[in-house]
Motif scaffolding. Structure first.
Motif, mmCIF file in Angstrom:
data_model
loop_
_atom_site.group_PDB
_atom_site.id
_atom_site.type_symbol
_atom_site.label_atom_id
_atom_site.label_comp_id
_atom_site.label_asym_id
_atom_site.label_seq_id
_atom_site.Cartn_x
_atom_site.Cartn_y
_atom_site.Cartn_z
ATOM 1 N N ASP A 30 0.832 -1.206 0.000
ATOM 2 C CA ASP A 30 0.000 0.000 0.000
ATOM 3 C C ASP A 30 0.867 1.256 0.000
ATOM 4 N N ILE A 31 1.917 1.267 0.802
ATOM 5 C CA ILE A 31 2.817 2.423 0.849
ATOM 6 C C ILE A 31 3.482 2.644 -0.507
ATOM 7 N N ALA A 32 3.917 1.553 -1.132
ATOM 8 C CA ALA A 32 4.546 1.664 -2.454
ATOM 9 C C ALA A 32 3.562 2.235 -3.473
ATOM 10 N N GLY A 33 2.315 1.802 -3.377
ATOM 11 C CA GLY A 33 1.299 2.311 -4.298
ATOM 12 C C GLY A 33 1.039 3.792 -4.104
ATOM 13 N N GLN A 34 0.989 4.238 -2.861
ATOM 14 C CA GLN A 34 0.725 5.656 -2.602
ATOM 15 C C GLN A 34 1.900 6.533 -3.020
ATOM 16 N N ILE A 35 3.115 6.008 -2.904
ATOM 17 C CA ILE A 35 4.288 6.753 -3.387
ATOM 18 C C ILE A 35 4.200 6.935 -4.903
ATOM 19 N N ALA A 36 3.755 5.885 -5.588
ATOM 20 C CA ALA A 36 3.582 5.978 -7.038
ATOM 21 C C ALA A 36 2.531 7.025 -7.394
#
Length: 309
Positions: A30-36
């Motif tokens: 989820d964190i990786a997705g929000q950074i994207a």
């Protein structure tokens, strides 16, 4: 980012309904997705757009930034916040989890993605439309299923038997301790409840038990009437051809054949296709508005525009 928006649109209801605090592997994802998505926000401050009045592209960075700040920036930024981490940091207060639904605004971008696909003549129009309708239908039942499960989890464990899934019995198996059941099994059961409610089959094996569930069922069934009309209308449109998009696709296909046959250069081919797309975008604006106006008024209109130039 198209795949990311699809993932976010489907995962957000799942996170809201089935997880009160993501496990570590999903939390990192989820964190990786929000950074994207944060990167996508930055890109949009430099992405040119087409002016709705002049139909010309705007490349001025100040205008681009101002337009984005006025439109979707706040919603996009709030959607990128790590709400799961905020939820845990604030003592797992339930109202914070409702802010997850801000991320569903990304579903609007998914519809834009399908609209672009419909204009792509390399993909069968019928195939795209059918896939779109299936996605819409599944997405609505997916969201409803997640909400159904969420409603069941809002009651304390001692009252789980007074929920639609806690009172469910299939064969010899009773779901009184449904929280201990495998995740995918719980999801399929929730999706099944949403589907049979949507199509109003009413087998009787699964139904609302408490007042909150009954209220949501009434809202959901009312929404399904609108959804059914939408799906039926689109299926009819597939049978009765002649939509604006289909005419555009046919004209574009003929145009590409002509340009290929005459070996036109890439630049001029690009300009011709761009002009056709521009006609498609503005076909229901200026041309349609002016065609029913009397000739005398159209003349005054043209004189006025020439005077402004």
């Amino acid at each position: 980012m198209g795949k990311g928006k699809v993932y976010s649109s489907f995962f957000t209801p799942l996170e809201f309904g089935f997880f009160r605090g993501l496990p570590e592997n999903l939390f990192l994802l989820d964190i990786a997705g929000q950074i994207a998505f944060l990167f996508d926000i930055v890109v949009r401050f430099f992405l040119a757009y087409r002016d709705t009045h002049s139909y010309s592209f705007v490349y001025d960075r100040k205008l681009i930034a101002f337009r984005y700040l006025k439109s979707r920036f706040i919603v996009d930024f709030l959607g990128c916040l790590p709400w799961d981490a905020i939820y845990k940091a604030c003592g797992r207060k339930e109202p914070i989890r409702y802010l997850l639904w801000i991320r569903l605004s990304r579903a609007l971008r998914v519809t834009e993605f399908f609209e672009k696909l419909e204009k792509n003549i390399r993909i069968k129009y019928l195939f795209i439309r059918i896939v779109k309708l299936l996605v819409v239908e599944y997405y609505c039942t997916h969201v409803a299923g997640c909400i159904f499960y969420y409603l069941a989890t809002t009651l304390p464990p001692s009252k789980e038997g007074y929920t639609w899934i806690g009172s469910l019995q299939m064969g010899q198996y009773h779901y009184s301790n449904f929280r201990d059941v495998d995740f995918w099994k719980r999801y399929v059961i929730s999706l099944y409840f949403a589907v049979v409610t949507m199509v109003t089959v009413g087998y009787g094996d699964i139904h609302a038990v408490n007042v909150r569930e009954m209220i949501f069922v009434m809202i959901y069934v009312s929404f399904d009437m609108i959804l059914g009309a939408y799906l039926l209308g689109n299926m009819t449109a597939l049978i009765v051809k002649g939509s604006k998009t289909e005419r555009f696709r046919d004209k574009m296909a003929d145009l590409i054949k002509y340009m290929t046959r005459n070996n036109l250069g890439k630049q001029i081919s690009k300009e011709i296709k761009g002009h056709l797309k521009l006609q498609y975008d503005r076909s229901y604006t200026e041309a349609t508005i002016l065609q029913d106006i009397p000739a005398s008024i159209r003349t005054k209109h043209n004189i006025f525009l020439e005077g402004k130039r």
